[in-house]
Design an enzyme around this catalytic site. Structure first.
Site, mmCIF file in Angstrom:
data_model
loop_
_atom_site.group_PDB
_atom_site.id
_atom_site.type_symbol
_atom_site.label_atom_id
_atom_site.label_comp_id
_atom_site.label_asym_id
_atom_site.label_seq_id
_atom_site.Cartn_x
_atom_site.Cartn_y
_atom_site.Cartn_z
ATOM 1 N N HIS A 159 5.108 6.873 11.152
ATOM 2 C CA HIS A 159 4.685 6.627 9.774
ATOM 3 C C HIS A 159 4.123 7.962 9.292
ATOM 4 O O HIS A 159 2.933 8.106 9.044
ATOM 5 C CB HIS A 159 3.632 5.518 9.752
ATOM 6 C CG HIS A 159 3.234 5.082 8.378
ATOM 7 N ND1 HIS A 159 3.935 5.428 7.245
ATOM 8 C CD2 HIS A 159 2.189 4.330 7.940
ATOM 9 C CE1 HIS A 159 3.337 4.909 6.197
ATOM 10 N NE2 HIS A 159 2.291 4.246 6.584
ATOM 11 N N ARG A 215 11.226 2.230 4.318
ATOM 12 C CA ARG A 215 10.453 1.478 5.292
ATOM 13 C C ARG A 215 11.376 0.485 5.957
ATOM 14 O O ARG A 215 12.102 -0.238 5.241
ATOM 15 C CB ARG A 215 9.342 0.710 4.571
ATOM 16 C CG ARG A 215 8.531 -0.188 5.453
ATOM 17 C CD ARG A 215 7.384 0.583 6.023
ATOM 18 N NE ARG A 215 6.298 -0.209 6.509
ATOM 19 C CZ ARG A 215 5.041 0.227 6.508
ATOM 20 N NH1 ARG A 215 4.736 1.404 6.027
ATOM 21 N NH2 ARG A 215 4.085 -0.515 7.009
ATOM 22 N N LYS A 268 23.623 -9.087 2.949
ATOM 23 C CA LYS A 268 25.083 -9.265 2.959
ATOM 24 C C LYS A 268 25.739 -8.520 4.109
ATOM 25 O O LYS A 268 26.950 -8.371 4.150
ATOM 26 C CB LYS A 268 25.671 -8.791 1.634
ATOM 27 C CG LYS A 268 25.238 -9.637 0.443
ATOM 28 C CD LYS A 268 25.891 -9.154 -0.841
ATOM 29 C CE LYS A 268 25.318 -9.881 -2.057
ATOM 30 N NZ LYS A 268 25.632 -9.212 -3.311
ATOM 31 N N ARG A 298 0.817 -1.204 0.000
ATOM 32 C CA ARG A 298 0.000 0.000 0.000
ATOM 33 C C ARG A 298 0.861 1.270 0.000
ATOM 34 O O ARG A 298 0.711 2.152 -0.839
ATOM 35 C CB ARG A 298 -0.889 -0.016 1.253
ATOM 36 C CG ARG A 298 -1.720 1.211 1.496
ATOM 37 C CD ARG A 298 -2.537 0.985 2.764
ATOM 38 N NE ARG A 298 -3.149 -0.325 2.665
ATOM 39 C CZ ARG A 298 -4.221 -0.568 1.932
ATOM 40 N NH1 ARG A 298 -4.816 0.408 1.282
ATOM 41 N NH2 ARG A 298 -4.699 -1.789 1.881
ATOM 42 N N THR A 299 1.785 1.338 0.935
ATOM 43 C CA THR A 299 2.610 2.536 1.072
ATOM 44 C C THR A 299 3.571 2.678 -0.106
ATOM 45 O O THR A 299 3.742 3.761 -0.668
ATOM 46 C CB THR A 299 3.389 2.482 2.404
ATOM 47 O OG1 THR A 299 2.454 2.313 3.465
ATOM 48 C CG2 THR A 299 4.171 3.750 2.632
#
Lengths: 306, 306, 306
Positions: free
Chosen positions: C129, C101, C80, C51-52
């Site tokens: 957020h 995110r 890594k 969604r974001t």
């Protein structure tokens, strides 16, 4: 606003228009290079299908449009329990058109019911894969020059292959088509296709266990994969599998202008030696898949180029 | 049509042209901002490598082109058993050029044999990673002003590091290069490199176990990771690991115009305190990686700007 | 250069400008269709959030810009062992702006400290957020015409929901706001929010266990999910869960111009029958999320359109 759920959503006349558009795109790609400038295609793939996804994405980019989306369910909101209906309402705020692949039959149909943008079914479980059928029709029309007066052999797994079932239904709408179904006993075309689609309309067909027996009659040979796990026992599989591997020896029996098609990916049902035969059309088929998807996007977005 | 499989595919003269183009791109990026309008790069990453993939994608977008592809094998048709040859034939219908990363050595070479679009090897197992070498060469030429008359120290895992082997082979083609190999006994440069590449051409080299001993001689220090699992026993690892961690104290021994390079990602072999040293070139190296990939895409697509 | 880490990074005046810009984008999208031509947004999603991510990508494409990045940690260099700091230094060479995110609180802040491009926090663990909060503010201002003089009910999991905490802090900066917190005992708004944010500023609030009791007073009902695993025992969950499911019956108690919001995805806390109620604003909220992200990208990139 229209969606595409099944290859039969288009009438024969509408299909003609779509294929005409695809053929024009093939001849004059530059005419369409900016047809979708500023538009966005979302590819919503709840299960991976690189081939189909990249074909849609190439089509949209060839039209000047943008692409985004997801390529497997883990990276989608589905993991958080969101319904397909809610997801498509969200996507309607983001994109101008979307292509949805989903493991569950009917999911794209559910989406289309609440979507405010055109939804293209890019494969829903074993149910439908309409853009594959459109690709097949464009390939046949482009390479054979017609969609009627054809003898088409369909070979391999005819029981479970949705590609085959869709193509039979789609070609059954044209005149003077003869079907030849080539498969082991275990993977024969279902009787509901034979009865409801073919016999009901008086369309001739025959069934065969061996490619060689029918090869000389074919205008088109449509190959599909025979998966070992479909067989009831290994002995049958070993006995039969070579019957369904196309090689140069079998190709010698075919007409000079026959074409070999395959929805791909192929595993080993067509020997690589056949690739060089000019009648091998399966890679050209991939290219037609891009043209027909371009035509489809233009049609569903109602883009008119003067 | 050309592909890029190995950094030695280009002659020294061709390489000069490529690096000249990359330098011009650095100076005049706007000149190239639409050089690939309407063209598509497919990134075919059968194993993840964010750094390399995003570098190619940034390069293509800087040229005005489009990008698509896949970033791991699970989301590709490989999962359905398709051969690399068949996949590249499909991609040839979708894209104008592609960059392929594959865990198996030689996979990009197999692809290039049947591809109708240029294939760039973006890393194949432990074998080749030619765009890293091109990046290294551009970085050296840009920051040192030359590719000859250099003393270059290569430090860390010299046994398994493909980056190091490729760079040695590439620099061996220039005049008056001296190599200094800095590594623990277990991770020394292989004898086939020393014999076949260096001794065969009379190129001077020396070997050292400690950075400090050779630091004052270096024009370039090329660092690589030392992975614990490469060591035969933990005692050796603990005894040696600090020898191969670059810090400000060791940097004090170096020339004022030495540069430190690293193919990245770094873990802890370069202390973060070194990042602020003006001789630390490893992040600028990333930027040169974009320029050289832009030059490479233009070269392979034969795009000519008047 | 500015980053966006928290919704409170912007002063009320700056926020007004941002929301004004977002509203102008809503009215005149064509004005902004090429504002970011040639610019690149990197979406760095160390955990999936379709969604974001798609909202950011749609926003950038609506501005004419390009998108690339990764959608989960497995396909990133993090596997890594690369630090977020090193990754953002690399991304700074590739992109003009990025949205990050990350499951760990503070990761975007660490990135912003070394980044040479604007970093947008697209969600860091349970912490912040901010673009969700900007979305909420734009939705309220657009649909209610103001950000002051409002009674807002927040319903569901008020204990753990970062969305709710951020929105409370953001709205607390406007005049004459009354908060009504609707939740089970176990999921009440934390006392530090009540004491430090509300009581410290003399902002009125009340708490309720039932939606029905407060429904008639609300200008806005902000719903969130109530997850079964948050409850101490199943008996409480079963006793309480229906209290927090919004349906048409409860909607009958509300003002005619109340709006229902939800950060989505919804599971079952809003019955689908409510979707058709004109007061249901949660899908329009998605659209406002695109506009506000477009405004944010323009602001952080300091793009000025004359």
């Amino acid at each position: 606003m229209r969606h595409l759920m099944s290859p039969l959503d288009f009438s024969v006349e509408e299909l003609d228009q779509l294929l005409d558009l695809a053929s024009d795109i093939e001849k004059h790609p530059e005419k369409y290079a900016h047809a979708c400038d500023g538009k966005k295609l979302a590819t919503l793939f709840y299960e991976p299908s690189t081939r189909t996804r990249l074909s849609f994405e190439a089509a949209m980019m060839n039209l000047g449009g943008n692409i985004f989306g997801f390529s497997s369910a883990e990276s989608s909101s589905a993991a958080k329990g969101e319904s397909v209906s809610d997801t498509i309402r969200m996507i309607s705020c983001y994109a101008d058109i979307c292509a949805m692949r989903h493991p569950k039959e009917g999911a794209p149909m559910v989406a289309s019911a609440v979507s405010s943008i055109p939804v293209i079914n890019a494969g829903d479980g074993g149910h439908q894969h309409p853009t594959q059928t459109l690709t097949d029709l464009l390939t046949i029309r482009s390479l054979k020059g017609r969609l009627d007066n054809l003898t088409i052999g369909l070979c391999g797994d005819l029981k479970f292959g949705r590609t085959v079932h869709s193509l039979v239904r789609a070609l059954a709408r044209y005149k003077n088509i003869t079907f030849i179904f080539i498969s082991p006993e275990e993977l024969k075309i279902p009787s509901y296709i034979k009865e409801d689609v073919l016999e009901a309309q008086g369309i001739p067909y025959q069934e065969s266990e061996r490619i060689e027996d029918v090869m000389p009659d074919l205008d088109i040979l449509y190959m599909t994969r025979v998966q070992q796990e479909r067989f009831f026992n290994e002995a049958d599989y070993i006995r039969l599998k070579d019957f369904y591997i196309l090689n140069n020896k079998k190709m010698k029996l075919a007409k000079e202008d026959m074409i070999v098609m395959h929805p791909l990916p192929r595993v080993n049902e067509i020997s690589v030696e056949v690739d060089k035969d000019p009648r091998a059309a399966y890679f050209r088929q991939v290219q037609y898949g891009v043209y027909v998807r371009m035509a489809l996007i233009l049609t569903l977005l109602e883009v008119n180029l003067c």
